[in-house]
Design an enzyme around this catalytic site. Sequence first.
Site, PDB file in Angstrom:
ATOM      1  CD  GLU A 159      -3.084  -0.643   0.282  1.00 40.30           C
ATOM      2  OE1 GLU A 159      -3.278   0.559   0.026  1.00 40.30           O
ATOM      3  OE2 GLU A 159      -3.735  -1.566  -0.232  1.00 40.30           O
ATOM      4  CG  PHE A 160       1.826   3.125  -3.583  1.00 38.34           C
ATOM      5  CD1 PHE A 160       2.623   2.000  -3.396  1.00 38.34           C
ATOM      6  CD2 PHE A 160       1.465   3.455  -4.873  1.00 38.34           C
ATOM      7  CE1 PHE A 160       3.038   1.214  -4.463  1.00 38.34           C
ATOM      8  CE2 PHE A 160       1.875   2.680  -5.966  1.00 38.34           C
ATOM      9  CZ  PHE A 160       2.667   1.552  -5.751  1.00 38.34           C
ATOM     10  CG  ASP A 252       6.058  18.080 -21.166  1.00 37.88           C
ATOM     11  OD1 ASP A 252       6.115  17.452 -22.243  1.00 37.88           O
ATOM     12  OD2 ASP A 252       5.227  18.968 -20.952  1.00 37.88           O
ATOM     13  CG  HIS A 253       6.003  12.245 -23.559  1.00 40.71           C
ATOM     14  ND1 HIS A 253       4.763  12.529 -23.063  1.00 40.71           N
ATOM     15  CD2 HIS A 253       5.819  11.971 -24.879  1.00 40.71           C
ATOM     16  CE1 HIS A 253       3.875  12.433 -24.027  1.00 40.71           C
ATOM     17  NE2 HIS A 253       4.486  12.083 -25.153  1.00 40.71           N
ATOM     18  CG  HIS A 315       2.550  17.249 -23.753  1.00 35.96           C
ATOM     19  ND1 HIS A 315       3.525  16.880 -22.859  1.00 35.96           N
ATOM     20  CD2 HIS A 315       1.638  16.246 -23.732  1.00 35.96           C
ATOM     21  CE1 HIS A 315       3.208  15.711 -22.318  1.00 35.96           C
ATOM     22  NE2 HIS A 315       2.064  15.309 -22.828  1.00 35.96           N
TER      23      HIS A 315
HETATM   24  N1  LIG Z   1      -0.418   6.056 -20.196  1.00 38.89           N
HETATM   25  C1  LIG Z   1       0.121   7.042 -20.912  1.00 38.89           C
HETATM   26  O1  LIG Z   1       0.214   6.982 -22.144  1.00 38.89           O
HETATM   27  C2  LIG Z   1       0.625   8.262 -20.229  1.00 38.89           C
HETATM   28  C3  LIG Z   1       0.569   8.379 -18.859  1.00 38.89           C
HETATM   29  N2  LIG Z   1       1.079   9.486 -18.244  1.00 38.89           N
HETATM   30  C4  LIG Z   1       1.038   9.609 -16.793  1.00 38.89           C
HETATM   31  O2  LIG Z   1       1.705   8.498 -16.219  1.00 38.89           O
HETATM   32  C5  LIG Z   1       1.097   8.124 -14.995  1.00 38.89           C
HETATM   33  C6  LIG Z   1       0.712   6.654 -15.070  1.00 38.89           C
HETATM   34  O3  LIG Z   1      -0.228   6.500 -16.098  1.00 38.89           O
HETATM   35  P1  LIG Z   1      -0.807   5.058 -16.504  1.00 38.89           P
HETATM   36  O4  LIG Z   1       0.273   4.067 -16.485  1.00 38.89           O
HETATM   37  O5  LIG Z   1      -1.575   5.291 -17.739  1.00 38.89           O
HETATM   38  O6  LIG Z   1      -1.797   4.774 -15.307  1.00 38.89           O
HETATM   39  P2  LIG Z   1      -2.497   3.420 -14.903  1.00 38.89           P
HETATM   40  O7  LIG Z   1      -3.864   3.765 -14.477  1.00 38.89           O
HETATM   41  O8  LIG Z   1      -2.332   2.401 -15.955  1.00 38.89           O
HETATM   42  O9  LIG Z   1      -1.756   2.950 -13.546  1.00 38.89           O
HETATM   43  C7  LIG Z   1      -0.467   3.212 -13.164  1.00 38.89           C
HETATM   44  C8  LIG Z   1      -0.092   2.382 -11.961  1.00 38.89           C
HETATM   45  O10 LIG Z   1      -0.622   2.889 -10.749  1.00 38.89           O
HETATM   46  C9  LIG Z   1      -1.202   1.821 -10.015  1.00 38.89           C
HETATM   47  N3  LIG Z   1      -2.310   2.314  -9.227  1.00 38.89           N
HETATM   48  C10 LIG Z   1      -3.446   2.870  -9.676  1.00 38.89           C
HETATM   49  N4  LIG Z   1      -4.215   3.228  -8.637  1.00 38.89           N
HETATM   50  C11 LIG Z   1      -3.554   2.845  -7.524  1.00 38.89           C
HETATM   51  C12 LIG Z   1      -3.831   2.920  -6.143  1.00 38.89           C
HETATM   52  N5  LIG Z   1      -4.950   3.466  -5.693  1.00 38.89           N
HETATM   53  N6  LIG Z   1      -2.911   2.421  -5.270  1.00 38.89           N
HETATM   54  C13 LIG Z   1      -1.765   1.876  -5.735  1.00 38.89           C
HETATM   55  N7  LIG Z   1      -1.466   1.787  -7.022  1.00 38.89           N
HETATM   56  C14 LIG Z   1      -2.345   2.263  -7.901  1.00 38.89           C
HETATM   57  C15 LIG Z   1      -1.619   0.847 -11.057  1.00 38.89           C
HETATM   58  O11 LIG Z   1      -1.754  -0.432 -10.456  1.00 38.89           O
HETATM   59  P3  LIG Z   1      -2.687  -1.574 -11.102  1.00 38.89           P
HETATM   60  O12 LIG Z   1      -1.923  -2.069 -12.298  1.00 38.89           O
HETATM   61  O13 LIG Z   1      -2.775  -2.548 -10.018  1.00 38.89           O
HETATM   62  O14 LIG Z   1      -3.980  -0.914 -11.461  1.00 38.89           O
HETATM   63  C16 LIG Z   1      -0.462   0.918 -11.991  1.00 38.89           C
HETATM   64  O15 LIG Z   1       0.628   0.182 -11.475  1.00 38.89           O
HETATM   65  C17 LIG Z   1      -0.085   9.071 -14.808  1.00 38.89           C
HETATM   66  O16 LIG Z   1       0.336  10.142 -14.016  1.00 38.89           O
HETATM   67  C18 LIG Z   1      -0.373   9.549 -16.223  1.00 38.89           C
HETATM   68  O17 LIG Z   1      -0.988  10.811 -16.242  1.00 38.89           O
HETATM   69  C19 LIG Z   1       1.683  10.493 -18.955  1.00 38.89           C
HETATM   70  C20 LIG Z   1       1.761  10.432 -20.323  1.00 38.89           C
HETATM   71  C21 LIG Z   1       1.192   9.353 -21.081  1.00 38.89           C
HETATM   72  O1  LIG Z   2       0.755  12.907 -22.421  1.00 34.57           O
HETATM   73  C1  LIG Z   2       0.013  12.542 -23.305  1.00 34.57           C
HETATM   74  O2  LIG Z   2       0.501  12.484 -24.548  1.00 34.57           O
HETATM   75  C2  LIG Z   2      -0.132  11.680 -25.528  1.00 34.57           C
HETATM   76  C3  LIG Z   2       0.421  12.142 -26.859  1.00 34.57           C
HETATM   77  O3  LIG Z   2       1.797  11.912 -26.859  1.00 34.57           O
HETATM   78  P1  LIG Z   2       2.575  11.647 -28.224  1.00 34.57           P
HETATM   79  O4  LIG Z   2       3.981  11.521 -27.823  1.00 34.57           O
HETATM   80  O5  LIG Z   2       1.987  10.396 -28.811  1.00 34.57           O
HETATM   81  O6  LIG Z   2       2.296  12.817 -29.104  1.00 34.57           O
HETATM   82  C4  LIG Z   2      -1.633  11.798 -25.479  1.00 34.57           C
HETATM   83  O7  LIG Z   2      -2.208  10.860 -26.367  1.00 34.57           O
HETATM   84  C5  LIG Z   2      -2.098  11.520 -24.089  1.00 34.57           C
HETATM   85  O8  LIG Z   2      -3.510  11.719 -24.019  1.00 34.57           O
HETATM   86  C6  LIG Z   2      -1.420  12.415 -23.099  1.00 34.57           C
HETATM   87  O9  LIG Z   2      -1.721  11.990 -21.776  1.00 34.57           O
END
Ligand SMILES: NC(=O)C1=CN([C@@H]2O[C@H](COP(=O)(O)OP(=O)(O)OC[C@H]3O[C@@H](n4cnc5c(N)ncnc54)[C@H](OP(=O)(O)O)[C@@H]3O)[C@@H](O)[C@H]2O)C=CC1
Ligand SMILES: O=C1O[C@H](COP(=O)(O)O)[C@@H](O)[C@H](O)[C@H]1O
Length: 567
Positions: A159-160, A252-253, A315
């Site tokens: 648990e975080f 910020d990727h 971005h």
């Molecule tokens: N996905 C993308 O393309 C992008 C994501 N981001 C950012 O990256 C971050 C992660 O995104 P993403 O991977 O999509 O998110 P996900 O919802 O897929 O989850 C990320 C992780 O967090 C865990 N998690 C979620 N809720 C909880 C909780 N309540 N307690 C503990 N662990 C938890 C998940 O565990 P579990 O697997 O068990 O659910 C998983 O390991 C976010 O801040 C997002 O905004 C930024 C740019 C692009």
């Molecule tokens: O951070 C994010 O970026 C993607 C777009 O990224 P790109 O590198 O494919 O241009 C966007 O789709 C997503 O909604 C957002 O969370």
Amino acid sequence: MSTPKKSSAGTSGATGKAAGRAKAASPDKATPGKVTKAPAKAAARKTRTRVPAAVEKEGQNPFRALMRRSRAPEPATLVIFGVTGDLAKRKLLPAVFGLWQDGLLGSAFNIVGVGRQDMTDEAFRDFAITALKESKETDAILPGSLEKFRELLYYEFGEFGEDDVYDRVRTELDRAEEEHGGRKNALFYLSTPPSLFEPISNGLGRLGLADESEGWRRIVIEKPFGRDLASARELNDAIHRVWDESQVYRIDHYLGKETVQNLMAIRFGNAIFEPLWNRGYVDHVQITASEDLGLEGRAGYYEEAGVVRDMLQNHLMQLFALTAMEAPAAFDADAIRDEKVKVLRAVKPIPKGRVGSVAVRGQYGAGAMYGEKVPGYRQEPGVKTGSRTPTYVAVKLEVDNWRWQGVPFFLRTGKRLPKKVTEIAVVFKRPPLGIFPGGLERNVLAFRIQPDEGVSLKFSSKTPGQEMVLREVVMDFRYDAFGAQLESPYSRLLLDAMLGDATLFPREDEVDHAWQIVSGLLEAWEAAPGSRTGKTGAPELSNYAAGTWGPDEAEELIGPDRRWRRL
Ligand SMILES: NC(=O)C1=CN([C@@H]2O[C@H](COP(=O)(O)OP(=O)(O)OC[C@H]3O[C@@H](n4cnc5c(N)ncnc54)[C@H](OP(=O)(O)O)[C@@H]3O)[C@@H](O)[C@H]2O)C=CC1
Ligand SMILES: O=C1O[C@H](COP(=O)(O)O)[C@@H](O)[C@H](O)[C@H]1O
């Protein structure tokens, strides 16, 4: 310890990591409710031979090796919180793997994945290898690489909000130190929902993991950083209670994209552009990040965020700042970030009463993409009935400084637009006098951030023949002329963070100013999401059909003498 969420992908119950460890832990050391590493397993880890990162030379990206030969990070552990999530699977693990396979991670490196799911190290290794095989972002896998890479992977869960998980992370760092025979350097990557950034930062702080007396400690924080100005400030304060700003890497990727860095290279590495880069010659600038994708199963996140928080505040503001900033005195973190902050501060505020005249939002309805019918936003799985979350935004920014007085910057981004393209176009003024028949066209210098990465210059030329007939032509530089595969932005940024180079990471004050710029939009649009009354200055949410270039109002925003580029 409270019970962590069980994994469907990983193991659970008696076969899980906790169970396995509890079984193997010596009874006198095992505290009820606390998981102890099995001694046999710990010993096995200790004797494990580190695999040299450069697995094989053949097939490596020559440019990547060339660029980084002098930059090897010190031995370190990368700790990824939220390692089972979408970002980690699709982008982070492939990025780290690519760096490791290219021999860029130094002599000793390992990864500790942290999640809430109960998994053994072995189950996590299987999970990570599957992710690498499935991700489109994974570099070509060299023979034997995956087998060696998996040995670098460990997993912890919990648990975080509680201490146990950080305690176990600390044990992992102790172990890594023994293996590295060096210091306990660690990069903590928070790839979790934003609501967990503060609890994780606090947890690491409580257990002394931010303390740098035994090695460097850095924290990478994903976006969005806050959900508005007030919460971003609160988050910054909370982070700073644990970390010094020099330890914080807000990612910020877009800043890791080669072509975004090329914008700086072209602006500040050449003498011919800078003299034109001002109100004397530039008519306006267009920054477009158009996405063809819809929600991709991220409704839970997107419904809360919307396009302003998802793309504009971070971005697009970064692309704007790099385009509009003054030349930094050096290519280093402080010099560049100082200049970005200066220009962000110079943006004319958009109070909510002015939003209607400088911004347009939209939400896609049903339409067609590449000839296939696609549902509207409100029909996407997980979207609330009647949702008013915007998926498109266009905004006109004015910059109150000498360089840009009177030069509007038009920014637009949206989902389900006709194609994926990110571009910065500097549109120049028309020639002052027309001596040839025909229209006087504006020259355009366009930076294609993605895809077809490159830079083009559009200008008028004489067409062959007796008459002086002019036509627009394009001179085009394509990035693929270098013959190198472009590096994933996450590779670049992860390596920079490991090296302690924050140049491509937004600083606290940048994030703050970016929020200030978009605050009026959020206030106006969220105060009266459905208002047609104009009381708040908020325009009606304009729908656009999927597969089109956004609401018609966006054309009015840029017009009448200008038009959005057809990309
Ligand atoms: N996905 C993308 O393309 C992008 C994501 N981001 C950012 O990256 C971050 C992660 O995104 P993403 O991977 O999509 O998110 P996900 O919802 O897929 O989850 C990320 C992780 O967090 C865990 N998690 C979620 N809720 C909880 C909780 N309540 N307690 C503990 N662990 C938890 C998940 O565990 P579990 O697997 O068990 O659910 C998983 O390991 C976010 O801040 C997002 O905004 C930024 C740019 C692009
Ligand atoms: O951070 C994010 O970026 C993607 C777009 O990224 P790109 O590198 O494919 O241009 C966007 O789709 C997503 O909604 C957002 O969370």
